[in-house]
Design a protein around this motif. Structure first.
Motif, mmCIF file in Angstrom:
data_model
loop_
_atom_site.group_PDB
_atom_site.id
_atom_site.type_symbol
_atom_site.label_atom_id
_atom_site.label_comp_id
_atom_site.label_asym_id
_atom_site.label_seq_id
_atom_site.Cartn_x
_atom_site.Cartn_y
_atom_site.Cartn_z
ATOM 1 N N LEU A 104 1.142 -1.349 0.185
ATOM 2 C CA LEU A 104 -0.331 -0.393 -0.233
ATOM 3 C C LEU A 104 0.647 1.494 0.060
ATOM 4 O O LEU A 104 0.642 1.878 -0.489
ATOM 5 N N SER A 105 1.726 1.225 0.728
ATOM 6 C CA SER A 105 3.087 2.046 0.675
ATOM 7 C C SER A 105 2.947 2.645 -0.721
ATOM 8 O O SER A 105 3.282 3.662 -0.912
ATOM 9 N N ASN A 106 4.099 1.705 -1.378
ATOM 10 C CA ASN A 106 4.191 1.964 -2.381
ATOM 11 C C ASN A 106 3.318 2.526 -3.309
ATOM 12 O O ASN A 106 3.473 2.733 -4.484
ATOM 13 N N LYS A 158 6.302 13.493 12.711
ATOM 14 C CA LYS A 158 4.983 14.256 14.077
ATOM 15 C C LYS A 158 4.467 12.612 14.723
ATOM 16 O O LYS A 158 3.862 13.010 15.471
ATOM 17 N N GLU A 159 4.497 11.178 14.034
ATOM 18 C CA GLU A 159 3.847 10.247 14.483
ATOM 19 C C GLU A 159 4.892 9.656 15.845
ATOM 20 O O GLU A 159 6.146 9.627 15.507
ATOM 21 N N GLU A 203 6.869 4.726 10.260
ATOM 22 C CA GLU A 203 7.608 3.875 9.992
ATOM 23 C C GLU A 203 6.755 4.516 8.228
ATOM 24 O O GLU A 203 7.569 4.666 7.221
ATOM 25 N N PRO A 204 5.993 4.405 8.406
ATOM 26 C CA PRO A 204 4.738 5.000 6.900
ATOM 27 C C PRO A 204 4.810 6.216 7.177
ATOM 28 O O PRO A 204 5.249 7.193 5.406
ATOM 29 N N GLU A 205 5.202 7.359 7.881
ATOM 30 C CA GLU A 205 5.525 8.769 7.735
ATOM 31 C C GLU A 205 6.712 8.647 7.228
ATOM 32 O O GLU A 205 6.445 9.666 6.836
ATOM 33 N N ARG A 238 -2.567 1.607 12.635
ATOM 34 C CA ARG A 238 -2.414 3.072 12.541
ATOM 35 C C ARG A 238 -1.596 3.305 11.595
ATOM 36 O O ARG A 238 -1.142 4.741 10.617
ATOM 37 N N ALA A 239 -0.860 2.510 10.669
ATOM 38 C CA ALA A 239 0.072 2.382 9.963
ATOM 39 C C ALA A 239 -0.447 2.615 8.244
ATOM 40 O O ALA A 239 0.045 3.601 7.885
#
Length: 238
Positions: free
Chosen positions: A147-149, A177-178, A184-186, A224-225
């Protein structure tokens, strides 16, 4: 001589922190001095005592220790560590034994060769040792990376890895901010938006822990990710 800042966010790791510090102390880096920054996220065990005793016995080994005034999360600890870092490069090191400091040179090689600004240490590439553990965790990690990609247009294999190496000016330029594992995703979403950024992956070892052995991330952090991927990736929020 250039310097590597090694950030160690820690929470209730009295059993492993000394082993990690010994490994870091004994790592021979290629022309770099080491700056170790420990951010204790208000541990409730003997982590602080163990670290301070180690400092007093190893005064020739540079360790900077901070303790948060309350438990704020891994991300918040990293925010503080990034602000305090004075090195030319920065690596994140968990206080457990899941990742091997002897592989710092592997992570740093693309940066020192001038081809990378950021390097991710992937647990899913190459022939390094990888402890066999949780099936659904591995599926979750790969799903979150997928999803991140999609939203970053990167082709990472392990977005959730702890081992990330940065040129210091890159990571200090990112507004983070996280406060928990959403780091990691931020950070991935935000560095992906830096113009002309050069991101590499290298294969690393992974000596995972069970929950009985002290693993802390849980299913709530997975949700949360997902939220962070949507917020910082799809919506491109700052």
């Amino acid at each position: 001589m250039k310097k590597l800042s090694i950030l160690i966010p820690t929470y209730n790791e009295e059993k492993t922190i000394l082993l990690v510090l010994e490994k870091i102390k004994n790592v021979e880096l290629d022309g770099l001095e080491k700056e170790v920054i420990i951010i204790d996220d208000y541990s409730e065990d003997n982590t602080e005592k163990v670290i301070k005793e180690y400092q007093s016995k190893n005064q020739n080994f540079s360790i900077i220790y901070f303790k948060q005034d309350k438990n704020k999360g891994k991300g918040a600890a990293l925010h503080k560590g990034i602000k305090q870092a004075t090195g030319d490069f920065l690596i994140i090191q968990d206080a457990d034994l899941e990742y091997n400091p002897n592989e710092y040179n592997i992570l740093l090689e693309p940066i020192l060769e001038g081809v990378a600004d950021v390097v991710y240490g992937t647990r899913f590439m190459g022939n390094k040792p990888h402890r066999v553990l949780f099936f659904w965790h591995s599926i979750g990690n790969k799903f979150l990376t997928f999803l991140s990609n999609i939203v970053t247009n990167l082709n990472l294999t392990d977005m959730e890895t702890c081992y990330k190496a940065f040129k210091i000016e890159i990571i200090k330029s990112v507004l983070l901010k996280e406060k928990r594992f959403g780091f990691e995703p931020e950070v991935t979403a935000k560095i992906a938006r830096i113009p002309n950024i050069k991101i590499y992956e290298v294969g690393i070892s992974y000596y995972g822990r069970t929950y009985q052995e002290g693993k802390k991330i849980n299913w709530k952090d997975g949700f949360r990710a997902l939220y962070c991927i949507f917020k910082y990736g799809f919506l491109k929020m700052k």
